[in-house]
Scaffold this active site. Structure first.
Site, PDB file in Angstrom:
ATOM      1  N   SER A   1      -0.153  -1.175   0.048  1.00  0.00           N
ATOM      2  CA  SER A   1       1.308  -1.174   0.064  1.00  0.00           C
ATOM      3  C   SER A   1       1.863  -2.502  -0.448  1.00  0.00           C
ATOM      4  CB  SER A   1       1.824  -0.893   1.476  1.00  0.00           C
ATOM      5  OG  SER A   1       1.400   0.379   1.913  1.00  0.00           O
TER       6      SER A   1
ATOM      7  N   LEU B   1       1.804  -4.689   6.351  1.00  0.00           N
ATOM      8  CA  LEU B   1       1.779  -3.735   5.253  1.00  0.00           C
ATOM      9  C   LEU B   1       0.312  -3.554   4.898  1.00  0.00           C
ATOM     10  CD1 LEU B   1       4.665  -4.935   2.873  1.00  0.00           C
ATOM     11  CD2 LEU B   1       4.594  -2.794   4.165  1.00  0.00           C
ATOM     12  N   ASP B   2      -0.146  -2.310   4.756  1.00  0.00           N
ATOM     13  CA  ASP B   2      -1.565  -2.121   4.478  1.00  0.00           C
ATOM     14  C   ASP B   2      -1.908  -2.596   3.066  1.00  0.00           C
ATOM     15  OD1 ASP B   2      -1.155   0.037   2.616  1.00  0.00           O
ATOM     16  OD2 ASP B   2      -0.970   1.428   4.284  1.00  0.00           O
ATOM     17  N   LYS B   3      -3.197  -2.651   2.771  1.00  0.00           N
ATOM     18  CA  LYS B   3      -3.674  -3.252   1.526  1.00  0.00           C
ATOM     19  C   LYS B   3      -3.039  -2.630   0.298  1.00  0.00           C
ATOM     20  CE  LYS B   3      -7.929  -4.144  -1.083  1.00  0.00           C
ATOM     21  NZ  LYS B   3      -9.396  -3.910  -1.159  1.00  0.00           N
TER      22      LYS B   3
END
Length: 242
Positions: free
Chosen positions: A111, A107-109
Site C-alpha cells: 500500500s 500501511l501494508d507493504k
C-alpha cells in the site's frame, strides 16, 4: 489524591518519544542513562513522571514533540526494524534531522500514501482509536467494473477473521475498460481491511493509496517525501474536546 504514575525507565523513554522501548532498554543496560544523577542499569527501574530527572548520554531528557506526514512508497514495510531485512519507511527519513518517530498505525507493504509518524504516543493512540479517531480515506484501483450491488455490499460488510469488515462509505471515482478506481472511507482499520473486504467479493486490488486522514490531505507531497504538520493540523486530527 491520584498517586503519581510510575513506569520503568525504558518504557518512560519510549513514551517520551526518545526511541523505541527495545532500543531504550539497550541504552539503559549500556549505562547511558542516569536517574536523578545516578546510573541505572535495570530497564524496569521505576520512574515517577513529573518528579524524577532522566539523563541520556549526559544530557537531560528534553522532548520536542514532532509530527510528520510521509507519502509512503509501495514496497516498504511500516515498522521500526524488519526481521526479514526488508526496507522500511525509515529509509525515507534517513537524511532528515528529526527526533525518533514511530508510525501512527500502519500501511501494508503493497500500500501507498499518507502515513503519519510522531513521538507523541498519546496523540497517536487517539488517531488510531476506532471509537474517536478520524476517518481514513483511500483510493483503490480494482480489477473489475463494480456495480451498485458490490458497493452496497461493501458498506454492509461481512464477518471475516474474527471481526466485521465494512466500509463507512464507498463510491466509484472512475472506470476504464477492465478496471476502475474506488474511493473507500474507513472509520477503523483492521489488518488488510480493504483488501480482505474486496477479496471476499472476488475483487482483486491493483493499487491502494491512502489519500487522507480526517481533514488532512496527502496533497502534493511527493512519493517518498515528507513534511512536518503544523499545530493546527495536529490539533485538527484530535477528537472534539481534546
Amino acid at each position: 489524591m491520584t498517586p503519581p504514575r510510575r513506569h520503568g525507565v525504558a518504557r518512560t523513554l519510549s513514551k517520551l518519544g526518545i526511541c523505541s522501548r527495545t532500543e531504550a532498554a539497550k541504552r539503559v543496560r549500556a549505562g547511558r542513562v542516569k536517574l536523578n544523577g545516578r546510573v541505572v542499569l535495570d530497564p524496569e527501574h521505576p520512574v515517577v513522571q513529573g518528579r524524577d530527572r532522566l539523563e541520556l548520554d549526559g544530557s537531560a531528557v528534553e522532548v520536542e514533540r514532532c509530527y510528520v506526514m510521509l507519502n509512503k512508497p509501495r514496497g516498504l514495510v511500516t515498522t521500526v526494524s524488519d526481521e526479514k531485512g526488508r526496507d522500511t519507511v525509515y529509509r525515507c527519513l534517513e537524511d532528515a534531522e528529526l527526533p525518533w518517530l514511530a508510525p501512527v498505525g500502519r500501511l501494508d507493504k503493497a500500500s501507498e500514501g499518507l502515513l503519519l509518524l510522531c513521538n507523541d504516543p498519546e496523540w497517536a493512540a487517539s488517531i488510531t482509536d476506532p471509537a474517536v479517531g478520524p476517518d481514513k480515506t483511500y483510493h483503490v484501483q480494482v480489477d473489475t467494473l463494480p456495480d451498485a450491488e458490490l458497493l452496497n455490499s461493501m458498506r454492509l460488510g461481512l464477518d471475516a477473521g474474527g471481526g466485521h469488515l465494512h466500509a463507512k462509505a464507498v463510491r466509484l471515482l472512475r472506470a476504464g475498460e477492465r478496471n476502475s478506481w474506488l474511493e473507500v472511507v474507513l472509520d477503523e482499520g483492521r489488518n488488510r481491511h480493504i483488501r480482505r473486504l474486496l477479496e471476499a467479493h472476488g475483487v482483486g486490488v491493483l493499487r491502494l493509496v491512502r489519500v487522507a486522514v480526517g481533514g488532512l490531505q496527502l496533497g502534493d507531497v511527493p512519493k517518498g517525501g515528507w513534511r512536518r504538520l503544523d499545530a493546527g493540523e495536529v490539533a485538527g486530527l484530535l477528537p472534539a474536546g481534546r
